[in-house]
Design a protein around this motif. Sequence first.
Motif, PDB file in Angstrom:
ATOM      1  N   PRO A  15       1.077  -0.934  -0.087  1.00  7.23           N
ATOM      2  CA  PRO A  15      -0.099  -0.037  -0.029  1.00  7.23           C
ATOM      3  C   PRO A  15       1.318   1.758   0.256  1.00  7.23           C
ATOM      4  N   SER A  16       0.599   1.971  -1.060  1.00  5.19           N
ATOM      5  CA  SER A  16       1.468   3.107  -1.352  1.00  5.19           C
ATOM      6  C   SER A  16       1.608   4.397  -0.156  1.00  5.19           C
ATOM      7  N   LYS A  17       0.170   4.511  -0.023  1.00  4.45           N
ATOM      8  CA  LYS A  17      -0.319   5.422   1.176  1.00  4.45           C
ATOM      9  C   LYS A  17       0.419   5.059   2.491  1.00  4.45           C
ATOM     10  N   LEU A  18       1.264   4.157   3.331  1.00  8.46           N
ATOM     11  CA  LEU A  18       2.560   4.285   3.644  1.00  8.46           C
ATOM     12  C   LEU A  18       3.012   5.149   3.580  1.00  8.46           C
ATOM     13  N   TYR A  19       3.582   5.742   3.123  1.00 12.86           N
ATOM     14  CA  TYR A  19       4.496   6.515   2.619  1.00 12.86           C
ATOM     15  C   TYR A  19       4.636   7.779   2.566  1.00 12.86           C
ATOM     16  N   GLY A  20       2.922   8.075   2.583  1.00 12.50           N
ATOM     17  CA  GLY A  20       2.903   9.795   2.916  1.00 12.50           C
ATOM     18  C   GLY A  20       2.113   9.941   4.210  1.00 12.50           C
ATOM     19  N   ILE A  21       1.856   8.414   4.429  1.00 10.07           N
ATOM     20  CA  ILE A  21       1.359   8.730   6.243  1.00 10.07           C
ATOM     21  C   ILE A  21       3.067   9.000   6.923  1.00 10.07           C
ATOM     22  N   ILE A  22       4.108   7.971   6.859  1.00 10.54           N
ATOM     23  CA  ILE A  22       5.515   8.037   7.792  1.00 10.54           C
ATOM     24  C   ILE A  22       5.989   9.985   7.220  1.00 10.54           C
ATOM     25  N   ALA A  23       5.719  10.399   5.833  1.00 10.80           N
ATOM     26  CA  ALA A  23       6.495  11.081   5.910  1.00 10.80           C
ATOM     27  C   ALA A  23       5.738  12.762   6.501  1.00 10.80           C
ATOM     28  N   ALA A  24       4.683  12.248   6.817  1.00 11.90           N
ATOM     29  CA  ALA A  24       3.493  12.805   7.864  1.00 11.90           C
ATOM     30  C   ALA A  24       4.154  12.674   8.540  1.00 11.90           C
ATOM     31  N   GLY A  25       4.152  12.519   9.286  1.00 13.85           N
ATOM     32  CA  GLY A  25       4.778  11.838  10.486  1.00 13.85           C
ATOM     33  C   GLY A  25       3.421  11.652  11.422  1.00 13.85           C
ATOM     34  N   LYS A  26       2.617  10.737  10.811  1.00 12.44           N
ATOM     35  CA  LYS A  26       1.813  10.107  11.354  1.00 12.44           C
ATOM     36  C   LYS A  26       1.700   8.966  11.900  1.00 12.44           C
ATOM     37  N   PRO A  27       1.008   8.532  13.068  1.00 11.87           N
ATOM     38  CA  PRO A  27       1.382   7.602  14.282  1.00 11.87           C
ATOM     39  C   PRO A  27      -0.624   6.057  13.038  1.00 11.87           C
ATOM     40  N   ILE A  28       0.834   5.550  12.642  1.00 14.21           N
ATOM     41  CA  ILE A  28       0.074   3.617  11.819  1.00 14.21           C
ATOM     42  C   ILE A  28      -1.318   2.880  12.914  1.00 14.21           C
ATOM     43  N   ILE A  29      -2.567   2.257  12.390  1.00 12.25           N
ATOM     44  CA  ILE A  29      -3.016   1.770  13.086  1.00 12.25           C
ATOM     45  C   ILE A  29      -3.473   1.229  11.177  1.00 12.25           C
ATOM     46  N   THR A  74       3.547  10.821  19.459  1.00 11.93           N
ATOM     47  CA  THR A  74       4.359  11.636  19.075  1.00 11.93           C
ATOM     48  C   THR A  74       5.969  10.838  18.828  1.00 11.93           C
ATOM     49  N   GLU A  75       6.003  10.351  19.999  1.00 13.97           N
ATOM     50  CA  GLU A  75       7.337   9.652  19.623  1.00 13.97           C
ATOM     51  C   GLU A  75       7.284   7.901  18.650  1.00 13.97           C
ATOM     52  N   MET A  76       6.166   7.474  18.231  1.00 12.30           N
ATOM     53  CA  MET A  76       5.751   6.835  17.018  1.00 12.30           C
ATOM     54  C   MET A  76       6.426   7.938  15.674  1.00 12.30           C
ATOM     55  N   SER A  77       5.469   9.032  15.133  1.00  7.88           N
ATOM     56  CA  SER A  77       5.378   9.616  14.664  1.00  7.88           C
ATOM     57  C   SER A  77       6.390   9.914  14.571  1.00  7.88           C
ATOM     58  N   GLU A  78       7.690  10.583  15.231  1.00  2.26           N
ATOM     59  CA  GLU A  78       9.297  10.549  15.168  1.00  2.26           C
ATOM     60  C   GLU A  78       9.368   9.805  14.231  1.00  2.26           C
ATOM     61  N   ARG A  79       9.752   7.794  15.022  1.00  2.00           N
ATOM     62  CA  ARG A  79       9.929   7.077  14.344  1.00  2.00           C
ATOM     63  C   ARG A  79      10.214   7.168  12.927  1.00  2.00           C
ATOM     64  N   GLY A  80       8.674   7.320  12.912  1.00  2.00           N
ATOM     65  CA  GLY A  80       8.261   6.662  11.400  1.00  2.00           C
ATOM     66  C   GLY A  80       9.081   8.091  10.136  1.00  2.00           C
ATOM     67  N   ARG A  81       9.261   8.625  10.514  1.00  2.00           N
ATOM     68  CA  ARG A  81       9.869  10.356   9.738  1.00  2.00           C
ATOM     69  C   ARG A  81      10.933   9.785   9.500  1.00  2.00           C
ATOM     70  N   THR A  82      11.836   9.269  11.103  1.00  2.00           N
ATOM     71  CA  THR A  82      13.137   9.562  10.477  1.00  2.00           C
ATOM     72  C   THR A  82      13.530   8.954   9.643  1.00  2.00           C
ATOM     73  N   TYR A  83      12.924   7.206  10.094  1.00  2.00           N
ATOM     74  CA  TYR A  83      12.876   6.299   9.043  1.00  2.00           C
ATOM     75  C   TYR A  83      13.041   6.511   7.698  1.00  2.00           C
ATOM     76  N   LEU A  84      11.898   7.168   6.931  1.00  2.00           N
ATOM     77  CA  LEU A  84      11.227   6.961   5.886  1.00  2.00           C
ATOM     78  C   LEU A  84      13.032   8.040   5.475  1.00  2.00           C
ATOM     79  N   VAL A  85      13.032   9.267   6.469  1.00  2.00           N
ATOM     80  CA  VAL A  85      13.955  10.069   5.006  1.00  2.00           C
ATOM     81  C   VAL A  85      14.974   9.283   5.593  1.00  2.00           C
ATOM     82  N   LYS A  86      15.714   8.643   6.047  1.00  2.00           N
ATOM     83  CA  LYS A  86      16.537   7.298   6.064  1.00  2.00           C
ATOM     84  C   LYS A  86      16.901   6.726   4.560  1.00  2.00           C
TER      85      LYS A  86
END
Length: 421
Positions: free
Chosen positions: A330-344, A391-403
Amino acid sequence: MSKKLKNDRRKLLVYAHYYIPDVASTGQILKELAEGLLHEFDITIICVVPSYTGKVNDQYKTKMFYKEEINGVKIIRIRVPEFSKANKISRVKNILAYFIGAMLATFKVGKMDYVYSISQPPILGGLLGVWGKWMKQAKYIYNIQDFNPEQTMAVGYSKNKLILKAMMCFDKFSCKQADKVIVVGRDMVETLKDRFKGKKVPNHTFINNWIDEKEIYPLSVKHEKVIAFKKKYGLQDKFIIMYSGNLGLYYDLENLMNVIEKFKAREDVVFAFVGEGTIRENLVQYKEKNNLQNVTFIPYQDKADLIYSLNAGDVHWCLNAKGIKGVSVPSKLYGIIAAGKPIIGALEKGTEARLIVEETNCGYVTEPGNYNEIQNLLERFLNEKDTILPTEMSERGRTYLVKNLTKDVSIKRYIKEIKSC
């Protein structure tokens, strides 16, 4: 770009069902890929006229072919009939019109060094690549975004064994003809190997899809355009659980409504569905029948506004129906973590999307169809919404994406793999 450099570039022909300004996720990815490859390749794309919603503007109804250029990418667009996403026959006519038109459009381009196609439309996308390879005597790269007929079988779109067997034969043929097969998930590598039972597996590699992290990024909840989006759709002062993307067959959304119904009394929560698709009307009818006043439907957002809609959500759904493991990501995964949002998430174990969520701990995830657990995860998010955990979830996702999941990382790999053919 100097004239000499332009002339030195190898020529790459791309078959793409959809391309910008269509909002299909593959069309957006191909736009970024094509423009990212321009310094290495002279690129021509053969696609349909803008028509992802099923409608065709009058400006594209008078000729069979339309030539354009967008940001240095040459485009040949094919006129196709309008269609309804709920009508199989009209969709088939639309797809066949593209297939035949794309074959004819191949004669409108000159010598090509490489041909690149994606697995859309199902089966036909691969066969177009084979056609281009033969006609242009070029190297062929087949990018599988979704495996078919496996996807068709998983959601029960067709149960005709003869058709499904023919689809498998055709797509295996396309894989064999490709000089390189590129899949977009680690689990999809295993599906490719299973198709060939581990024998004479086509030359292949895995490259993640991506998001442009400079276009989609976290914004403050006080950002004026995020506030304006919430106000426009009546989302102010609510905890927003958002689904953003195609409302199609592959996400088990109709069964999800049964879970959402259990939260109908929560006036502090809103379930927002942003997008269009085959089952949108079914979801709207379920909402009305069951008086789900905290469910709202929002149209597709222009790409320039996507950053604001994604940032409006407090938590985002990332879903796949059961049986999609190894078939698509699901390509939406990338947009979610780029925006720094937690996932269900409701994602099968071992799928690329679930591996990323688990490796980064950027959300809570369970198996598709495990509706009791999905309900529990929703309650968990609601209980934790005022803590530091989201917030911690958001930061972890965004950090992983940028890398790991940026446009530049993936495009460099595409250049390397195409040139190695």
